[in-house]
Write an enzyme that holds these catalytic residues in place. Structure first.
Site, PDB file in Angstrom:
ATOM      1  N   HIS A   1     -10.790  -1.749 -23.696  1.00  5.34           N
ATOM      2  CA  HIS A   1     -10.366  -2.974 -23.020  1.00  5.34           C
ATOM      3  C   HIS A   1     -11.058  -3.115 -21.669  1.00  5.34           C
ATOM      4  CE1 HIS A   1      -7.847  -6.195 -21.536  1.00  5.34           C
ATOM      5  NE2 HIS A   1      -7.290  -6.289 -22.730  1.00  5.34           N
TER       6      HIS A   1
ATOM      7  N   GLY B   1      -7.656  -7.010   1.472  1.00  4.19           N
ATOM      8  CA  GLY B   1      -8.042  -5.607   1.434  1.00  4.19           C
ATOM      9  C   GLY B   1      -9.513  -5.391   1.735  1.00  4.19           C
TER      10      GLY B   1
ATOM     11  N   HIS C   1     -11.590   1.073  -4.159  1.00  6.14           N
ATOM     12  CA  HIS C   1     -10.863   2.321  -3.917  1.00  6.14           C
ATOM     13  C   HIS C   1     -11.525   3.403  -4.770  1.00  6.14           C
ATOM     14  CE1 HIS C   1      -7.649   5.313  -4.076  1.00  6.14           C
ATOM     15  NE2 HIS C   1      -7.079   4.711  -3.040  1.00  6.14           N
ATOM     16  N   PRO C   2     -11.751   4.595  -4.253  1.00  2.00           N
ATOM     17  CA  PRO C   2     -12.512   5.603  -5.009  1.00  2.00           C
ATOM     18  C   PRO C   2     -11.883   5.988  -6.345  1.00  2.00           C
ATOM     19  CG  PRO C   2     -11.511   6.546  -3.031  1.00  2.00           C
ATOM     20  CD  PRO C   2     -11.388   5.068  -2.912  1.00  2.00           C
TER      21      PRO C   2
ATOM     22  N   GLY D   1      -9.973   1.673  -7.933  1.00  4.26           N
ATOM     23  CA  GLY D   1     -10.795   0.486  -8.140  1.00  4.26           C
ATOM     24  C   GLY D   1     -10.262  -0.707  -7.383  1.00  4.26           C
TER      25      GLY D   1
END
Length: 330
Positions: free
Chosen positions: A83, A164, A169-170, A173
């Protein structure tokens, strides 16, 4: 007293580790007033979908609790699934129920988005009714090119997040958060291993390629089952009925020499959508929602008067049959 009621259907990029899915369930059930109606996981999609109902405050708390679980347990760097996704908590839609206005759902979505962006430093894209940029109404547009394309372009004006940091974000995501009308998510399993057949059928039935309006579709291979699947979203089941989408897939499957093995519904569909499909296949003359017991029980529970029930004559359209009942949310 505020009687606003919402449904929330967070999609999480984890469908294989049962203990992690259980952690999400425990986090939701730990919030009084956040009612978990349903959840399901799929190993091939590597995805879990949760259906919550409640008022604004408990839903806000439950979603933030889910991000806490995701922060502890998920890492997109090692995620592989059929997906499409751009985030660990990939998409969080809010749906207004009963007489709750869409503006209230958008306000709640924005509050949650701001809290997630601030607390977890996850870039947020606002979609559907909350979109600030027209193209971002579409979830497919936001996912175009996948996580890799987003990572490459997130700092550009076209792909810069609404809230944001302009960086992924490591481990988590990005996330897509917004408000929308009810949709119907369902999958059709085909009696073939050929994913190209499923993709061709999806191409023929979906709106963007000239198929049914309000229908989005993908062709996916399910390694666990050894079969191809047409995965669909009906974004307005009032205008494009469930049975119409299914019958079009059935017709196209015959074209490719295959057939439907089974269908799968994701989440909790509205009563009216299910009843209308049942009435179609039963060839039920004079069908309307007030022929369903639960339709009346829901009205009684809300204190609504049940006046104006008319007698019906076989072969004649019953009064009120133009109302599909799909605005009813069980």
């Amino acid at each position: 007293m505020d009687e606003s009621l919402f449904q929330c259907i967070p999609n999480v990029s984890e469908g294989r580790r049962t203990q992690v899915v259980a952690a999400f369930v425990e986090a939701i059930r730990g919030v009084p007033g956040a009612h978990l109606l349903d959840y399901s996981s799929d190993r091939d999609h590597h995805r879990s979908v949760f259906t919550l109902v409640g008022k604004a405050d408990p839903l806000r708390t439950a979603i933030l609790a889910m991000y806490e679980v995701a922060e502890r347990h998920l890492d997109l760097a090692g995620h592989r699934g059929a997906h499409p996704r751009i985030g660990a908590v990939d998409v969080v839609p809010f749906v207004p129920l009963r007489n709750t206005p869409m503006q209230a759902a958008c306000a709640l979505a924005l509050e949650v988005a701001q809290a997630v962006a601030g607390r977890f430093e996850v870039p947020i894209y606002l979609y559907e009714e909350c979109a600030r940029i027209p193209e971002r109404r579409s979830l497919a547009w936001l996912r175009r090119g996948g996580l890799e394309a987003l990572a490459a372009g997130i700092s550009t004006p076209q792909r810069r997040p609404d809230l944001g940091p302009a960086r992924l974000h490591p481990r988590l995501g990005a996330s897509v958060i917004g408000a929308r009308r009810p949709l119907l998510a369902f999958n059709v399993l085909l009696d073939t291993e050929d994913v190209e057949v499923a993709r061709a059928i999806a191409h023929r039935v979906r709106e963007r390629d000239g198929g049914l309006s309000n229908l989005r579709a993908l062709g996916i291979f399910l390694a666990e089952r050894g079969r191809a699947q047409v995965s669909m979203n009906l974004v307005d089941p009032e205008r494009t009925p469930w049975y119409l989408a299914l019958e079009m897939v059935r017709m196209e499957a015959r074209r490719f020499g295959t057939r439907i093995l089974s269908t799968e519904v994701i989440g909790v569909p509205p009563l009216g959508v299910v009843a209308e499909a049942a009435a179609y296949y039963m060839q039920w003359e004079g069908f309307s929602p007030d022929r369903i017991l639960e339709h009346h029980l829901l009205g009684i529970a809300r204190g609504e008067a049940l006046d104006g029930v008319a007698a019906r004559v076989p072969g004649q359209e019953c009064p009120g049959s133009q109302d599909s009942g799909q605005k009813e949310e069980a």
